[in-house]
Design a protein around this motif. Structure first.
Motif, short mmCIF file in Angstrom:
data_model
loop_
_atom_site.label_atom_id
_atom_site.label_comp_id
_atom_site.label_asym_id
_atom_site.label_seq_id
_atom_site.Cartn_x
_atom_site.Cartn_y
_atom_site.Cartn_z
N LYS A 139 0.80 -1.23 0.00
CA LYS A 139 0.00 0.00 0.00
C LYS A 139 0.84 1.27 0.00
O LYS A 139 0.29 2.37 -0.06
CB LYS A 139 -0.93 0.01 1.22
N GLU A 186 2.70 2.23 2.54
CA GLU A 186 2.80 2.75 3.90
C GLU A 186 4.16 2.44 4.53
O GLU A 186 4.65 3.19 5.37
CB GLU A 186 1.68 2.15 4.76
N GLY A 192 4.78 1.84 -2.77
CA GLY A 192 3.72 1.49 -3.70
C GLY A 192 3.92 0.10 -4.25
O GLY A 192 4.61 -0.73 -3.66
N GLU A 197 1.51 2.12 -8.56
CA GLU A 197 0.23 2.42 -7.91
C GLU A 197 0.46 2.59 -6.41
O GLU A 197 1.42 2.05 -5.86
CB GLU A 197 -0.77 1.29 -8.18
N ASN A 198 -0.43 3.38 -5.77
CA ASN A 198 -0.30 3.70 -4.34
C ASN A 198 1.05 4.35 -4.05
O ASN A 198 1.71 4.03 -3.05
CB ASN A 198 -0.47 2.44 -3.48
N THR A 248 3.98 6.53 -2.82
CA THR A 248 4.37 7.43 -1.73
C THR A 248 5.87 7.66 -1.88
O THR A 248 6.54 6.95 -2.61
CB THR A 248 4.08 6.80 -0.35
#
Length: 336
Positions: A188, A190, A198, A297-298, A300
């Protein structure tokens, strides 16, 4: 459709005629029999762990994940150096080889993928490793084993590993499925372990620990909620079939993690289940996350300033504690 896929898997699990190499995943009885027939046993743990006790007859070249990879990039060292190290240890790719470490550790799987990439065709992973060996009441040895050196010459299997460029070319291909075996937090974005967090577009997240009976076992061991590694045993084969039931065994399957070692475990299990074309993205997220032109994707980003501030605060606290310790020592020395 789910029942049809299950039937397809069940047929794949029936050993085919003339399968000389045997299964990729083996148990204690298999290892004992392999030793009797003269197979090479490779302990992939550190030298210190090896010296404290190992399976009788096992060879060791230190921690395989450290020895065969560059420390900064975690890519393979030069092929010539790998050939030299394995050849000097007597690890002959033409012979049967059994790989083991601690139970469920990624090291034996990484070594297995490496040997297959180098051309070995009869290598096995002892998932239970030294923990299952001891649990079965088998003897250990502390004698260092040296096999006769061999002239190791790799016969590279270029289809086994995938480069970043190859992966990028396959994004969106309906005949390719990508599995991200990292933790959900890494997937994700995080938990950032590269310049970006990501995941690769379209990748499914199936953490490699899901292959185990109880993926939460390491946490339970740390908190002393359990006393054995039994939960880190592989799930029964039919449960593994269900775990990967949404995937197509006929498609090209690319597996990745952070640096390729966790991916090696899932890739080996998928191949053992009958997936036809399983490949490991060796650079994994360490390579992909640092390639800013690679779509993700996702997404950070690693906050350098925040981490620097945290490190500075930690350093300041360490210095405070050291000063307090010195004051305490001085006050004790002054007392009569």
């Amino acid at each position: 459709m789910t029942r049809l896929i299950g039937l397809f898997f069940a047929l794949l699990l029936i050993p085919g005629p003339g399968s000389a190499a045997g299964p990729a995943l083996v148990d204690t009885d298999f290892v004992a029999a392999a030793l009797d027939r003269g197979a090479i046993l490779w302990d992939v743990r550190s030298q210190d762990e090896y010296r404290r006790g190992h399976l009788p007859g096992a060879v060791n070249i230190d921690d395989v994940q450290a020895v065969l990879r560059e420390p900064a990039t975690e890519d393979y060292i030069a092929l010539e150096e790998i050939e030299r190290l394995l050849g000097e240890a007597g690890i002959d790719p033409a012979r049967e080889i059994v790989l083991y470490g601690a139970k469920a550790h990624t090291g034996p799987y990484f070594a297995h993928v490496t040997l297959r990439w180098l051309g070995a065709e009869n290598a096995h992973v002892y998932h239970g490793g030294i923990d299952d060996w001891k649990a079965a009441g088998k003897a250990l040895s502390t004698d260092a084993v040296r096999l006769p050196p061999v002239a190791f010459k790799a016969k590279i299997n270029p289809a086994l590993l995938v480069s970043t460029r190859e992966l990028l070319a396959k994004l969106g291909d309906p005949n390719v499925q990508i599995i991200d075996v990292r933790s959900p937090r890494e997937y994700k974005g995080e938990d950032i372990r590269a310049l970006r967090g990501g995941h690769v577009p379209g990748a499914r997240n199936i953490p490699y620990e899901f292959n185990w009976v109880d993926p939460d076992t390491p946490r339970k061991l740390a908190r002393r909620l359990v006393t054995t590694k039994d939960g880190m045993s592989l799930k029964p084969r039919q449960e593994l079939v269900r775990l990967y039931g949404a995937l197509d065994p006929e498609k090209e399957t690319i597996v990745y993690c952070q640096s390729g070692v966790r991916a090696a475990q899932t890739a080996t299990i998928l191949a053992d289940l009958g997936f036809r074309n399983v490949r490991v993205y060796d650079a994994s997220w360490l390579g992909y996350g640092n390639a800013f032109d690679a779509p993700a994707e996702n997404v950070t980003y690693f906050n350098v300033a925040r981490v620097t501030n945290q490190l500075n605060a930690l350093q300041a606290r360490v210095e405070e504690l050291e000063a307090e310790l010195e004051q305490l020592k001085a006050s004790r020395e002054k007392k009569p």
